[in-house]
Write an enzyme that holds these catalytic residues in place. Structure first.
Site, PDB file in Angstrom:
ATOM      1  N   SER A 235     -50.996  38.051 -17.033  1.00  0.00           N
ATOM      2  CA  SER A 235     -51.834  37.021 -16.399  1.00  0.00           C
ATOM      3  C   SER A 235     -52.312  37.398 -14.996  1.00  0.00           C
ATOM      4  O   SER A 235     -52.237  36.592 -14.072  1.00  0.00           O
ATOM      5  CB  SER A 235     -51.094  35.676 -16.346  1.00  0.00           C
ATOM      6  OG  SER A 235     -50.754  35.264 -17.630  1.00  0.00           O
TER       7      SER A 235
ATOM      8  N   TRP B 299     -41.626  22.085 -19.240  1.00  0.00           N
ATOM      9  CA  TRP B 299     -40.322  21.523 -18.858  1.00  0.00           C
ATOM     10  C   TRP B 299     -40.475  20.026 -18.597  1.00  0.00           C
ATOM     11  O   TRP B 299     -39.666  19.214 -19.044  1.00  0.00           O
ATOM     12  CB  TRP B 299     -39.823  22.243 -17.610  1.00  0.00           C
ATOM     13  CG  TRP B 299     -38.478  21.815 -17.108  1.00  0.00           C
ATOM     14  CD1 TRP B 299     -37.267  22.362 -17.437  1.00  0.00           C
ATOM     15  CD2 TRP B 299     -38.212  20.759 -16.165  1.00  0.00           C
ATOM     16  NE1 TRP B 299     -36.253  21.715 -16.761  1.00  0.00           N
ATOM     17  CE2 TRP B 299     -36.802  20.726 -15.975  1.00  0.00           C
ATOM     18  CE3 TRP B 299     -39.002  19.848 -15.472  1.00  0.00           C
ATOM     19  CZ2 TRP B 299     -36.187  19.818 -15.111  1.00  0.00           C
ATOM     20  CZ3 TRP B 299     -38.394  18.935 -14.621  1.00  0.00           C
ATOM     21  CH2 TRP B 299     -36.994  18.928 -14.447  1.00  0.00           C
TER      22      TRP B 299
ATOM     23  N   ASP C 233     -43.267  30.552 -14.720  1.00  0.00           N
ATOM     24  CA  ASP C 233     -44.018  29.840 -15.757  1.00  0.00           C
ATOM     25  C   ASP C 233     -43.141  28.849 -16.531  1.00  0.00           C
ATOM     26  O   ASP C 233     -41.948  29.084 -16.712  1.00  0.00           O
ATOM     27  CB  ASP C 233     -44.625  30.876 -16.720  1.00  0.00           C
ATOM     28  CG  ASP C 233     -45.707  30.270 -17.578  1.00  0.00           C
ATOM     29  OD1 ASP C 233     -46.183  29.162 -17.264  1.00  0.00           O
ATOM     30  OD2 ASP C 233     -46.079  30.902 -18.582  1.00  0.00           O
ATOM     31  N   GLY C 234     -43.761  27.786 -17.001  1.00  0.00           N
ATOM     32  CA  GLY C 234     -43.078  26.829 -17.871  1.00  0.00           C
ATOM     33  C   GLY C 234     -42.789  25.488 -17.215  1.00  0.00           C
ATOM     34  O   GLY C 234     -42.144  24.626 -17.813  1.00  0.00           O
TER      35      GLY C 234
ATOM     36  N   ASN D 217     -55.926  29.124 -11.070  1.00  0.00           N
ATOM     37  CA  ASN D 217     -55.269  27.808 -11.077  1.00  0.00           C
ATOM     38  C   ASN D 217     -56.117  26.686 -10.459  1.00  0.00           C
ATOM     39  O   ASN D 217     -55.819  25.507 -10.639  1.00  0.00           O
ATOM     40  CB  ASN D 217     -53.903  27.861 -10.369  1.00  0.00           C
ATOM     41  CG  ASN D 217     -52.828  28.551 -11.181  1.00  0.00           C
ATOM     42  OD1 ASN D 217     -51.887  29.110 -10.641  1.00  0.00           O
ATOM     43  ND2 ASN D 217     -52.946  28.522 -12.503  1.00  0.00           N
ATOM     44  N   TRP D 218     -57.219  27.047  -9.760  1.00  0.00           N
ATOM     45  CA  TRP D 218     -58.120  26.007  -9.224  1.00  0.00           C
ATOM     46  C   TRP D 218     -58.739  25.188 -10.343  1.00  0.00           C
ATOM     47  O   TRP D 218     -59.255  24.090 -10.100  1.00  0.00           O
ATOM     48  CB  TRP D 218     -59.234  26.646  -8.374  1.00  0.00           C
ATOM     49  CG  TRP D 218     -58.745  27.370  -7.158  1.00  0.00           C
ATOM     50  CD1 TRP D 218     -58.713  28.724  -6.992  1.00  0.00           C
ATOM     51  CD2 TRP D 218     -58.238  26.807  -5.943  1.00  0.00           C
ATOM     52  NE1 TRP D 218     -58.206  29.039  -5.752  1.00  0.00           N
ATOM     53  CE2 TRP D 218     -57.909  27.872  -5.077  1.00  0.00           C
ATOM     54  CE3 TRP D 218     -58.029  25.501  -5.495  1.00  0.00           C
ATOM     55  CZ2 TRP D 218     -57.386  27.677  -3.804  1.00  0.00           C
ATOM     56  CZ3 TRP D 218     -57.503  25.309  -4.221  1.00  0.00           C
ATOM     57  CH2 TRP D 218     -57.190  26.384  -3.393  1.00  0.00           C
TER      58      TRP D 218
HETATM   59  C1  FPP Z   1     -46.851  27.813 -13.921  1.00  0.00           C
HETATM   60  O1  FPP Z   1     -46.305  26.841 -14.812  1.00  0.00           O
HETATM   61  C2  FPP Z   1     -46.594  27.404 -12.537  1.00  0.00           C
HETATM   62  C3  FPP Z   1     -47.537  27.225 -11.569  1.00  0.00           C
HETATM   63  C4  FPP Z   1     -48.976  27.463 -11.798  1.00  0.00           C
HETATM   64  C5  FPP Z   1     -47.206  26.740 -10.203  1.00  0.00           C
HETATM   65  C6  FPP Z   1     -45.962  27.340  -9.598  1.00  0.00           C
HETATM   66  C7  FPP Z   1     -45.658  26.592  -8.353  1.00  0.00           C
HETATM   67  C8  FPP Z   1     -44.425  26.224  -7.950  1.00  0.00           C
HETATM   68  C9  FPP Z   1     -43.179  26.627  -8.641  1.00  0.00           C
HETATM   69  C10 FPP Z   1     -44.253  25.339  -6.764  1.00  0.00           C
HETATM   70  C11 FPP Z   1     -44.552  25.887  -5.422  1.00  0.00           C
HETATM   71  C12 FPP Z   1     -44.104  27.279  -5.131  1.00  0.00           C
HETATM   72  C13 FPP Z   1     -43.313  27.681  -4.111  1.00  0.00           C
HETATM   73  C14 FPP Z   1     -43.157  29.142  -3.853  1.00  0.00           C
HETATM   74  C15 FPP Z   1     -42.607  26.729  -3.220  1.00  0.00           C
HETATM   75  P1  FPP Z   1     -47.296  26.008 -15.738  1.00  0.00           P
HETATM   76  O2  FPP Z   1     -47.705  24.787 -15.010  1.00  0.00           O
HETATM   77  O3  FPP Z   1     -48.431  26.862 -16.196  1.00  0.00           O
HETATM   78  O4  FPP Z   1     -46.356  25.654 -16.949  1.00  0.00           O
HETATM   79  P2  FPP Z   1     -46.796  25.430 -18.468  1.00  0.00           P
HETATM   80  O5  FPP Z   1     -47.284  26.765 -18.971  1.00  0.00           O
HETATM   81  O6  FPP Z   1     -45.523  25.013 -19.130  1.00  0.00           O
HETATM   82  O7  FPP Z   1     -47.852  24.377 -18.475  1.00  0.00           O
END
Ligand code: FPP
Length: 250
Positions: A206, A34, A29-30, A77-78
């Site tokens: 989550s 970032w 997460d994050g 996430n969709w």
């Molecule tokens: C959560 O951060 C992250 C995700 C929903 C996607 C994770 C996917 C990857 C790291 C890339 C592909 C994976 C692999 C295994 C190659 P967020 O977007 O919710 O962050 P935020 O809370 O700061 O908005």
């Protein structure tokens, strides 16, 4: 007590090699925050997060931790903008293609938790190929990628499969127990996670492995996932090693 340093710099965590977790789960997460902090699009955060995934996967392997499970894409996430969903799918494709090339050489295999039947066709086929190549690898190390995964969805799909076995006379309600039900879950044959790590300062599960995490230890850190590294993982493991796990006993 066997002690070693995974890196030799002062101040880094000293780990007890005899008490390493066998299975670590990570909620990556994050990524979005970032990217926002740097004035970049969210997709750049996911790209950086995917690089961190590779670093941490190899770090776990080098430490000798046999199972790593990462939350890559949830059933929820969709709801994200189509462009972001598509960027994550592209990253998954890129890293799975890389894994296909390296599994044999580097001694690992990949499994998927979640309903991969609902993924875009090309990605679904790549997942199937990754599974089939992985089955032929003599792997000491397994990465489980949660893809279109939700813990409640996993439990419901398992319950449906079990009910169907009951209807067909292949299972009996009186014989259902935790062990037999676990065999219907996506995580069958995978030990429960010892340690679950969530970076980015959020303090919740989550929908990540709710059944399997009943006795897991949790570790939360404010570090955003793209900034997480081997030293941060060592720190989490060192913290885990200080805990007294009783599993309901005394
Ligand atoms: C959560 O951060 C992250 C995700 C929903 C996607 C994770 C996917 C990857 C790291 C890339 C592909 C994976 C692999 C295994 C190659 P967020 O977007 O919710 O962050 P935020 O809370 O700061 O908005």
């Amino acid at each position: 007590m066997a002690l070693f340093r995974s890196k030799k710099q002062a101040g880094e965590a000293e780990l007890d090699n005899s008490r390493l977790p066998k299975h670590i789960g990570i909620i990556m997460d994050g990524n979005g925050r970032w990217a926002k902090k740097r004035g970049l699009p969210r997709t750049a955060g996911h790209a950086a997060g995917a690089e961190t995934f590779r670093t941490i996967a190899y770090h776990c392997r080098d430490l000798g931790i046999p199972y790593l499970t990462v939350y890559a894409f949830s059933t929820e996430n969709w709801k994200r903008p189509a462009e972001e969903v598509s960027a994550i799918m592209d990253l998954l494709r890129k890293y799975l293609l890389e894994a296909l090339e390296k599994m044999q050489r580097d001694g690992f295999r990949i499994r998927f938790l979640g309903d991969i039947t609902a993924l875009p066709e090309e990605l679904r086929e790549l997942c199937m190929e990754t599974l089939s190549v992985g089955n032929r690898v003599d792997a000491k190390y397994q990465i489980n990628v949660c893809l279109n995964y939700g813990g409640r969805d996993e439990i419901l799909r398992a319950a449906r499969a079990w009910a169907s076995d009951v209807a067909e006379g292949c299972a009996r309600a009186e014989e259902l127990n935790e062990e037999s039900f676990s065999r219907y879950l996506d995580s069958r044959d995978i030990p429960d996670p010892d340690l679950i790590i969530r970076p980015s300062g959020e303090l919740r599960l989550s929908n990540f492995l709710p059944w399997q995490s009943a006795y897991s230890e949790f570790y939360f850190t404010d570090i955003l996932w793209p900034d997480f590294d081997g030293a941060a993982l060592d720190q989490a493991i060192a913290d885990y090693q200080k805990r007294n796990r009783r599993f309901g006993g005394i």
